[in-house]
Structure formats: C-alpha cells, structure tokens
Design a protein around this motif. Sequence first.
Motif, PDB file in Angstrom:
ATOM      1  N   ALA A  11      42.538  29.650 -14.941  1.00  0.00           N
ATOM      2  CA  ALA A  11      41.180  29.964 -14.489  1.00  0.00           C
ATOM      3  C   ALA A  11      40.715  28.891 -13.521  1.00  0.00           C
ATOM      4  CB  ALA A  11      40.234  30.043 -15.682  1.00  0.00           C
ATOM      5  N   VAL A  12      40.105  29.321 -12.433  1.00  0.00           N
ATOM      6  CA  VAL A  12      39.653  28.398 -11.376  1.00  0.00           C
ATOM      7  C   VAL A  12      38.284  28.841 -10.874  1.00  0.00           C
ATOM      8  CG1 VAL A  12      42.003  27.808 -10.598  1.00  0.00           C
ATOM      9  CG2 VAL A  12      40.825  29.775  -9.596  1.00  0.00           C
ATOM     10  N   ALA A  13      37.626  27.934 -10.151  1.00  0.00           N
ATOM     11  CA  ALA A  13      36.322  28.268  -9.588  1.00  0.00           C
ATOM     12  C   ALA A  13      36.470  29.097  -8.312  1.00  0.00           C
ATOM     13  CB  ALA A  13      35.547  26.986  -9.285  1.00  0.00           C
ATOM     14  N   ASP A  14      37.579  28.928  -7.604  1.00  0.00           N
ATOM     15  CA  ASP A  14      37.744  29.578  -6.296  1.00  0.00           C
ATOM     16  C   ASP A  14      39.194  30.043  -6.166  1.00  0.00           C
ATOM     17  OD1 ASP A  14      38.216  30.205  -3.638  1.00  0.00           O
ATOM     18  OD2 ASP A  14      37.038  28.533  -2.849  1.00  0.00           O
ATOM     19  N   VAL A  15      39.381  31.347  -6.320  1.00  0.00           N
ATOM     20  CA  VAL A  15      40.738  31.873  -6.384  1.00  0.00           C
ATOM     21  C   VAL A  15      41.439  31.854  -5.011  1.00  0.00           C
ATOM     22  CG1 VAL A  15      40.503  34.373  -6.039  1.00  0.00           C
ATOM     23  CG2 VAL A  15      41.916  33.524  -7.894  1.00  0.00           C
ATOM     24  N   VAL A  41      36.634  39.488 -13.576  1.00  0.00           N
ATOM     25  CA  VAL A  41      37.474  38.495 -12.897  1.00  0.00           C
ATOM     26  C   VAL A  41      37.905  38.972 -11.511  1.00  0.00           C
ATOM     27  CG1 VAL A  41      38.466  37.421 -14.979  1.00  0.00           C
ATOM     28  CG2 VAL A  41      39.600  39.408 -13.974  1.00  0.00           C
ATOM     29  N   LYS A  42      38.134  37.981 -10.662  1.00  0.00           N
ATOM     30  CA  LYS A  42      38.816  38.197  -9.379  1.00  0.00           C
ATOM     31  C   LYS A  42      40.183  37.564  -9.615  1.00  0.00           C
ATOM     32  CE  LYS A  42      37.817  37.083  -4.543  1.00  0.00           C
ATOM     33  NZ  LYS A  42      36.835  36.345  -3.697  1.00  0.00           N
ATOM     34  N   GLU A  57      39.336  33.990 -11.232  1.00  0.00           N
ATOM     35  CA  GLU A  57      38.018  33.427 -10.899  1.00  0.00           C
ATOM     36  C   GLU A  57      36.970  34.294 -11.593  1.00  0.00           C
ATOM     37  OE1 GLU A  57      37.258  33.024  -6.592  1.00  0.00           O
ATOM     38  OE2 GLU A  57      35.185  33.633  -6.971  1.00  0.00           O
ATOM     39  N   TYR A  59      33.965  36.655 -12.156  1.00  0.00           N
ATOM     40  CA  TYR A  59      33.340  37.632 -11.267  1.00  0.00           C
ATOM     41  C   TYR A  59      32.183  38.308 -11.993  1.00  0.00           C
ATOM     42  CZ  TYR A  59      32.584  41.711  -8.360  1.00  0.00           C
ATOM     43  OH  TYR A  59      31.993  42.678  -7.562  1.00  0.00           O
ATOM     44  N   VAL A  69      35.344  27.878 -16.935  1.00  0.00           N
ATOM     45  CA  VAL A  69      35.368  27.271 -15.594  1.00  0.00           C
ATOM     46  C   VAL A  69      34.226  26.261 -15.439  1.00  0.00           C
ATOM     47  CG1 VAL A  69      35.174  27.734 -13.110  1.00  0.00           C
ATOM     48  CG2 VAL A  69      36.640  29.179 -14.537  1.00  0.00           C
ATOM     49  N   GLY A  75      39.558  23.646 -12.824  1.00  0.00           N
ATOM     50  CA  GLY A  75      40.433  24.715 -13.295  1.00  0.00           C
ATOM     51  C   GLY A  75      41.225  24.270 -14.507  1.00  0.00           C
TER      52      GLY A  75
ATOM     53  N   CYS B 125      45.032  23.094  -9.507  1.00  0.00           N
ATOM     54  CA  CYS B 125      44.216  23.990 -10.343  1.00  0.00           C
ATOM     55  C   CYS B 125      43.982  23.442 -11.748  1.00  0.00           C
ATOM     56  CB  CYS B 125      44.855  25.374 -10.438  1.00  0.00           C
ATOM     57  SG  CYS B 125      45.324  26.091  -8.855  1.00  0.00           S
TER      58      CYS B 125
END
Lengths: 134, 134
Positions: A11-15, A41-42, A57, A59, A69, A75, B125
Amino acid sequence: MIGRLNHVAIAVADVEKASKVYASTLGAKVGPAEIVAEHGVKVVFVELPNTKIELLEPYGENSPIAAFVEKNPAGGIHHVCYEVDDIVKARDHLKSEGARVLGDGSPRIGAHGKPVLFLHPKDFCGTLVELEQA
Amino acid sequence: MIGRLNHVAIAVADVEKASKVYASTLGAKVGPAEIVAEHGVKVVFVELPNTKIELLEPYGENSPIAAFVEKNPAGGIHHVCYEVDDIVKARDHLKSEGARVLGDGSPRIGAHGKPVLFLHPKDFCGTLVELEQA
C-alpha cells in the motif's frame, strides 16, 4: 491447504510514483493503474515471473487501506494472498483450528472477481493474510 | 531487471510456533528449523508451489532482526527478496537511479550462499528489499 502465493500487496500514497520505482528503478513489468472503486483502491500490477506484486493506493471515501497509508506514509507491505482450492473448506478448517477469520466469515468477491477471505494478523505471525479461491 | 520473487521473510519471536501456524493451520509444506548463526537467525522455510516464505527468529547477540521483533512482538513481514541475474550490474543501475543501497554497497554472501544486497525501504515503497543473485 494453501497453494501458490497469489500476490504481495504493497500500500502506498501514490501508485503512479510507486509504479515508476518498480518499472524504472527495479526494471519490472508494470501494468497501467486501474481504479477498483468497489474495493476502494487504485491498483497497479507488477508481473514477476512467478507471482505478482500489487501496488495499492487508497481510492474514494472509506478505502480499506486509508488508515494503513496514513500510519505508513512511505508505504508498506499490507498483506499477502495465498490461493486455496475451496474457500469454504479452508474457512471451516481455520475455524476448527481456532484461527480468526475477519468479518462475518462469509467469502466475498475480491478485486480479481474470485471469493476471498481475510484472516486475523494476530493469529498469522503479525501478517494480514488474504485467501483467494484459485 | 528483477526476476522471480525468491521469498517473503516474516520475522517472529518464536519460529517453532510460527511453523505450526503454517503447517497445521494453513496446511503448508514446512521444513525443519535451522540455525544460521552467521546471519543471526533461526529459519524455517515454507515451500509454496511458486515461491517460499521464510520464517525468521532472532538468534544470538546482535541479530539483525532483533529490533524488528521487539517492535513487532506478534511478528510481521520483514522483507521481500527479488532475484537478479547480475547483482553488481543491478547495484550500479540502482545507484544511477538515485536509489540507496544499504551498507557499503558491496554484495555479501546471504543465507542461501549467494551474493545479496539490501535496499533502503524509503526508496522502495516503505519495503525492505533484498536482491539475490539467482
């Protein structure tokens, strides 16, 4: 009971940024970002020869990974997903062993369109485990 | 650049207990515990059809995973390991991309007898990444 490791979810803030790390820095085969609105999620799939890494990420409102996150802004590994042949049999076995299945214990349809369950990290070495019917 | 996911490493306080979770509760193929003194770990391999899970317990003084287990007494995913064909080429590429390689940047011989490097979680990440020459 468990079969293949289907994926490791990070999991990350910005995919898009995470995509670049895997595509350019690590030189892996990375797909396009896709929004899976019903799961909040994205997602970007990193295809390795033997398994997948899923970059997620949050969503929309109430994303199930938003709190994670927030706590881990750089991440982190969110869960691992193991395949099983029969998810209801798997659940019944886990319950008979005293392991905790999250939610009401009924499999729901996961992001890949297959029945999934999540297991309590405290019963599985501090690791959130997803089971997916293969 | 990166190839197969060689393993996911899960650090725990008690590898025998974690073994039982994977063998009995999850029904996976689990090997015997082995002490790898020079790496400061007691390790159990869980063999999945497509990759491995390594269950690690701190061993001896100055175990590299002691602090992690102290912070995560229930255990947790410690790192992922990706295979590369040429670890020196991989390192040079990573450095040219501005990514941080841990230690002095020289590959050392890892727990499988092969050259390995660890990469800075902040650049990947939030995930500690091991590269192993396949």
